[in-house]
Design an enzyme around this catalytic site. Structure first.
Site, PDB file in Angstrom:
ATOM      1  N   GLY A  12       0.814  -1.217   0.000  1.00 14.29           N
ATOM      2  CA  GLY A  12       0.000   0.000   0.000  1.00 14.29           C
ATOM      3  C   GLY A  12       0.843   1.261   0.000  1.00 14.29           C
ATOM      4  CG  ASP A  13       0.267   3.951   2.220  1.00  8.57           C
ATOM      5  OD1 ASP A  13      -0.881   4.272   1.901  1.00  8.57           O
ATOM      6  OD2 ASP A  13       0.575   3.552   3.366  1.00  8.57           O
ATOM      7  CE  LYS A  16      -3.127   1.858  -3.638  1.00  7.82           C
ATOM      8  NZ  LYS A  16      -2.058   1.904  -2.649  1.00  7.82           N
ATOM      9  N   GLY A  40      -5.860   5.600   1.983  1.00 12.92           N
ATOM     10  CA  GLY A  40      -5.560   7.028   2.047  1.00 12.92           C
ATOM     11  C   GLY A  40      -4.816   7.373   0.783  1.00 12.92           C
ATOM     12  CG  HIS A  41      -6.038   6.323  -2.505  1.00 17.97           C
ATOM     13  ND1 HIS A  41      -6.994   5.656  -3.218  1.00 17.97           N
ATOM     14  CD2 HIS A  41      -5.318   5.371  -1.858  1.00 17.97           C
ATOM     15  CE1 HIS A  41      -6.866   4.347  -3.016  1.00 17.97           C
ATOM     16  NE2 HIS A  41      -5.860   4.150  -2.189  1.00 17.97           N
ATOM     17  CD  GLN A 222      -6.872  -1.340   1.045  1.00 22.87           C
ATOM     18  OE1 GLN A 222      -7.673  -1.908   0.345  1.00 22.87           O
ATOM     19  NE2 GLN A 222      -7.139  -0.175   1.599  1.00 22.87           N
ATOM     20  CB  THR A 237      -6.739  -5.196   3.814  1.00 21.79           C
ATOM     21  OG1 THR A 237      -7.971  -4.540   4.159  1.00 21.79           O
ATOM     22  CG2 THR A 237      -6.700  -5.481   2.321  1.00 21.79           C
ATOM     23  CB  VAL A 414      11.029  12.438 -10.525  1.00 24.81           C
ATOM     24  CG1 VAL A 414      11.711  11.297 -11.262  1.00 24.81           C
ATOM     25  CG2 VAL A 414      10.343  13.375 -11.523  1.00 24.81           C
TER      26      VAL A 414
HETATM   27  P1  GDP Z   1      -1.518   5.561  -2.349  1.00 26.82           P
HETATM   28  O1  GDP Z   1      -2.252   5.099  -1.143  1.00 26.82           O
HETATM   29  O2  GDP Z   1      -0.854   4.451  -3.069  1.00 26.82           O
HETATM   30  O3  GDP Z   1      -2.348   6.410  -3.272  1.00 26.82           O
HETATM   31  O4  GDP Z   1      -0.324   6.492  -1.817  1.00 26.82           O
HETATM   32  P2  GDP Z   1      -0.411   7.574  -0.622  1.00 26.82           P
HETATM   33  O5  GDP Z   1      -1.113   8.780  -1.103  1.00 26.82           O
HETATM   34  O6  GDP Z   1      -0.887   6.945   0.627  1.00 26.82           O
HETATM   35  O7  GDP Z   1       1.145   7.840  -0.374  1.00 26.82           O
HETATM   36  C1  GDP Z   1       1.998   8.243  -1.382  1.00 26.82           C
HETATM   37  C2  GDP Z   1       2.628   9.561  -0.962  1.00 26.82           C
HETATM   38  O8  GDP Z   1       3.749   9.822  -1.780  1.00 26.82           O
HETATM   39  C3  GDP Z   1       1.714  10.759  -1.137  1.00 26.82           C
HETATM   40  O9  GDP Z   1       2.026  11.722  -0.167  1.00 26.82           O
HETATM   41  C4  GDP Z   1       2.090  11.271  -2.526  1.00 26.82           C
HETATM   42  O10 GDP Z   1       1.816  12.662  -2.698  1.00 26.82           O
HETATM   43  C5  GDP Z   1       3.574  11.013  -2.535  1.00 26.82           C
HETATM   44  N1  GDP Z   1       4.178  10.727  -3.846  1.00 26.82           N
HETATM   45  C6  GDP Z   1       3.670  10.032  -4.891  1.00 26.82           C
HETATM   46  N2  GDP Z   1       4.597   9.891  -5.859  1.00 26.82           N
HETATM   47  C7  GDP Z   1       5.709  10.500  -5.403  1.00 26.82           C
HETATM   48  C8  GDP Z   1       7.034  10.661  -5.929  1.00 26.82           C
HETATM   49  O11 GDP Z   1       7.386  10.198  -7.010  1.00 26.82           O
HETATM   50  N3  GDP Z   1       7.940  11.334  -5.151  1.00 26.82           N
HETATM   51  C9  GDP Z   1       7.601  11.848  -3.932  1.00 26.82           C
HETATM   52  N4  GDP Z   1       8.542  12.481  -3.252  1.00 26.82           N
HETATM   53  N5  GDP Z   1       6.382  11.703  -3.408  1.00 26.82           N
HETATM   54  C10 GDP Z   1       5.455  11.030  -4.126  1.00 26.82           C
HETATM   55  P1  IMO Z   2      -3.836   2.545   0.501  1.00 29.91           P
HETATM   56  O1  IMO Z   2      -4.973   2.319  -0.460  1.00 29.91           O
HETATM   57  C1  IMO Z   2      -1.260   0.952   3.606  1.00 29.91           C
HETATM   58  C2  IMO Z   2      -3.038  -2.058   6.254  1.00 29.91           C
HETATM   59  C3  IMO Z   2      -3.207  -1.689   7.707  1.00 29.91           C
HETATM   60  C4  IMO Z   2      -3.025  -3.042   8.328  1.00 29.91           C
HETATM   61  C5  IMO Z   2      -3.738  -3.981   7.348  1.00 29.91           C
HETATM   62  C6  IMO Z   2      -5.163  -4.308   7.712  1.00 29.91           C
HETATM   63  O2  IMO Z   2      -3.709   3.938   0.973  1.00 29.91           O
HETATM   64  O3  IMO Z   2      -2.570   1.990  -0.051  1.00 29.91           O
HETATM   65  P2  IMO Z   2      -7.434  -2.903   7.614  1.00 29.91           P
HETATM   66  O4  IMO Z   2      -7.818  -1.617   8.264  1.00 29.91           O
HETATM   67  O5  IMO Z   2      -7.519  -2.877   6.133  1.00 29.91           O
HETATM   68  O6  IMO Z   2      -8.149  -4.094   8.190  1.00 29.91           O
HETATM   69  O7  IMO Z   2      -5.864  -3.114   8.016  1.00 29.91           O
HETATM   70  O8  IMO Z   2      -3.695  -3.296   6.106  1.00 29.91           O
HETATM   71  N1  IMO Z   2      -3.664  -1.116   5.300  1.00 29.91           N
HETATM   72  C7  IMO Z   2      -2.973  -0.257   4.537  1.00 29.91           C
HETATM   73  N2  IMO Z   2      -1.652   0.032   4.518  1.00 29.91           N
HETATM   74  N3  IMO Z   2      -2.111   1.550   2.739  1.00 29.91           N
HETATM   75  C8  IMO Z   2      -3.430   1.246   2.736  1.00 29.91           C
HETATM   76  O9  IMO Z   2      -4.269   1.713   1.805  1.00 29.91           O
HETATM   77  C9  IMO Z   2      -3.919   0.342   3.696  1.00 29.91           C
HETATM   78  N4  IMO Z   2      -5.146  -0.138   3.989  1.00 29.91           N
HETATM   79  C10 IMO Z   2      -4.973  -1.045   4.956  1.00 29.91           C
HETATM   80  O10 IMO Z   2      -2.217  -0.769   8.120  1.00 29.91           O
HETATM   81  O11 IMO Z   2      -1.665  -3.405   8.357  1.00 29.91           O
HETATM   82 MG    MG Z   3      -2.276   5.389   0.934  1.00 29.18          MG
END
Ligand code: GDP
Ligand code: IMO
Ligand code: MG
Length: 424
Positions: A12-13, A16, A40-41, A222, A237, A414
């Site tokens: 995750g994170d 995406k 959290g996107h 995720q 999850t 980047v």
């Molecule tokens: P998601 O859950 O996969 O959509 O990702 P999140 O939003 O939770 O976390 C990604 C974080 O990295 C966010 O704060 C984005 O703004 C940031 N981000 C995405 N791509 C890049 C990158 O290429 N470089 C940097 N420095 N930050 C990035």
């Molecule tokens: P995005 O879409 C990162 C993790 C939680 C925990 C496990 C189970 O932003 O990438 P849950 O609440 O789903 O039952 O928790 O999955 N988890 C994530 N980790 N990014 C996420 O979403 C996540 N959604 C759930 O931290 O380890």
């Molecule tokens: Mg996220």
């Protein structure tokens, strides 16, 4: 553009939402197909930062239909909060549609999630406490409520007569949680019905049929390693973030999918408990966390950080159905002298080497990463927009990753901004 699924290839994170927003420009409809407000996107565009949880990240493209599919779970209070926050940012919701088949996260699901996390001891998952596991559990147990139930008094009443006596017994005897009366749930559901009314799409079959020949983007939440079937079970999850999840959760079958973009950081992060072979608990891990601002969007928890792991990525390419990779956060390494890539694991008990992902996660505590060391590029990548302008060492890193995982890298990120992207 081909119909594309965007999935997370790690835990995750991965970024995406940035990639979804980018591809949304050429899409006619975006479908979020699984998960709930555990996600959290983040999208950074036009000088603003937008945070999404259940609402598709493509919503910033005003003409694109955004559909929340049957495979999702929706917590009404969180949905309302997200909607209001985004409305305050000027986001338009005229094209937001919700499947009547999506599941509802009820207050008792949140309570049970919290209880389980507090009392699980060694079995703690470190969930987001958004009621995800308990909602999917009820769905699979055929004890859940769906959005469509909110609009049929008869169906709701009949369902509650069946569900509530069992639910209350479990809530009281197992969790020590106060019982819910039928009146209380009915009145909550009346409120929920009002909340969702402008968005529920009872004509979703017609909608999907009308868009069959248009461009569809499927947005995953995720990541593969959190998939309930293929991830680091039980530290996962409760849904299917793999590419295949788009076929069950969106309303369109697998024949509608032409491309799966797997989003991966140039390193790895994880929030919550569970194995993580390349985790760095030293100063380097801290540096990645600081430079990459690795703190959860949904819970604010610090993300655990580690080197890029080609073993899990190769696995994600296979089970996720990934045809193309988006490699994000390359810029985080701008100041690093050297960067490591894990090419295999070694079992320290018997020196057995794994180049394929060992699915029994309880042996992961015995696994040590085997690394290949790459030289850093020691210059800022954030202003680069063309592959040819990348420093040689960055190109070497990209090509090494491609060789190891067996999938082409088609997008390089980047920086967080929509513009900070290199298309190959
Ligand atoms: P998601 O859950 O996969 O959509 O990702 P999140 O939003 O939770 O976390 C990604 C974080 O990295 C966010 O704060 C984005 O703004 C940031 N981000 C995405 N791509 C890049 C990158 O290429 N470089 C940097 N420095 N930050 C990035
Ligand atoms: P995005 O879409 C990162 C993790 C939680 C925990 C496990 C189970 O932003 O990438 P849950 O609440 O789903 O039952 O928790 O999955 N988890 C994530 N980790 N990014 C996420 O979403 C996540 N959604 C759930 O931290 O380890
Ligand atoms: Mg996220």
């Amino acid at each position: 553009m081909k119909n594309t699924v965007v999935i997370g290839a790690q835990w995750g994170d991965e970024g995406k939402a940035k990639i979804t927003d980018l591809l949304a420009e050429n899409a006619d409809m975006i479908i979020r197909y699984q998960g709930g407000c555990n996600a959290g996107h983040t999208v950074v565009a036009n000088g603003k930062t937008y945070k999404f949880h259940i609402i598709p990240s493509g919503i910033l493209n005003e003409e694109t239909i955004c559909f929340i599919g049957a495979g999702t779970v929706i917590h009404p209070e969180s949905f309302e909060r997200e909607l209001n926050e985004l409305k305050a940012e000027g986001v338009n919701f005229k094209n937001l549609k919700i499947s009547p088949l999506a599941s509802i996260t009820m207050p008792y699901h949140i309570e049970v999630d919290g209880y389980s996390e507090l009392h699980a001891g060694k079995g703690k998952i470190g969930t987001t406490r958004k009621g995800i596991g308990p909602t999917y559990t009820d769905k699979a147990a055929r004890m859940g409520l769906k959005i469509q139930d909110l609009y049929s008094y008869e169906a709701l009443s009949e369902k509650l007569d069946i569900i509530l006596p069992i639910k209350n017994k479990i809530l009281k005897n197992v969790y020590g949680i106060e019982e819910y009366t039928k009146e209380c749930i009915t009145s909550l559901c009346e409120k929920y019905a009002e909340l969702f009314k402008p968005y529920v799409c009872f004509g979703w079959q017609d909608l999907l049929n009308r868009y069959k020949d248009r461009t569809i983007l499927f947005e995953g939440a995720q990541g593969v390693m959190l998939d309930v079937d293929y991830g680091t079970y039980p530290f996962v999850t409760s849904s299917s973030p793999i590419g295949g999840g788009a076929s069950t959760g969106s309303g369109y079958g697998p024949s509608m999918i032409h491309e799966v973009v797997g989003v991966s950081k140039a390193y790895v992060t994880r929030v919550g408990e569970g194995p993580f072979v390349t985790e760095l608990t030293d100063e380097i891990g801290k540096k990645i966390q600081e430079v990459g601002h690795e703190f959860g969007v949904t819970t604010g928890r610090p993300r655990r950080c580690g080197w890029f792991d080609a073993v899990i990525m190769k696995y994600a390419v296979l089970v996720g159905g990934i045809t193309k990779v988006a490699l994000t956060k390359m810029d985080v390494f701008d100041d690093f002298d050297e960067i490591k890539i894990c090419t295999a694991y070694k079992d320290c008990r018997n020196d057995k080497v794994y180049t394929s992902y060992p699915t029994d996660v309880f042996i992961h505590k015995y696994l040590e990463p085997i690394y290949e060391v790459m030289p850093g590029w020691k210059t800022s990548l954030s202003g680069i927009r063309n592959y040819d302008d990348l420093p040689e060492n960055a190109k070497k890193f990209i090509s090494k990753v491609e060789d190891l995982i067996g999938a082409p890298i088609g997008i390089i990120s980047v920086g967080p901004d929509r513009e900070q992207t290199i298309l190959l």
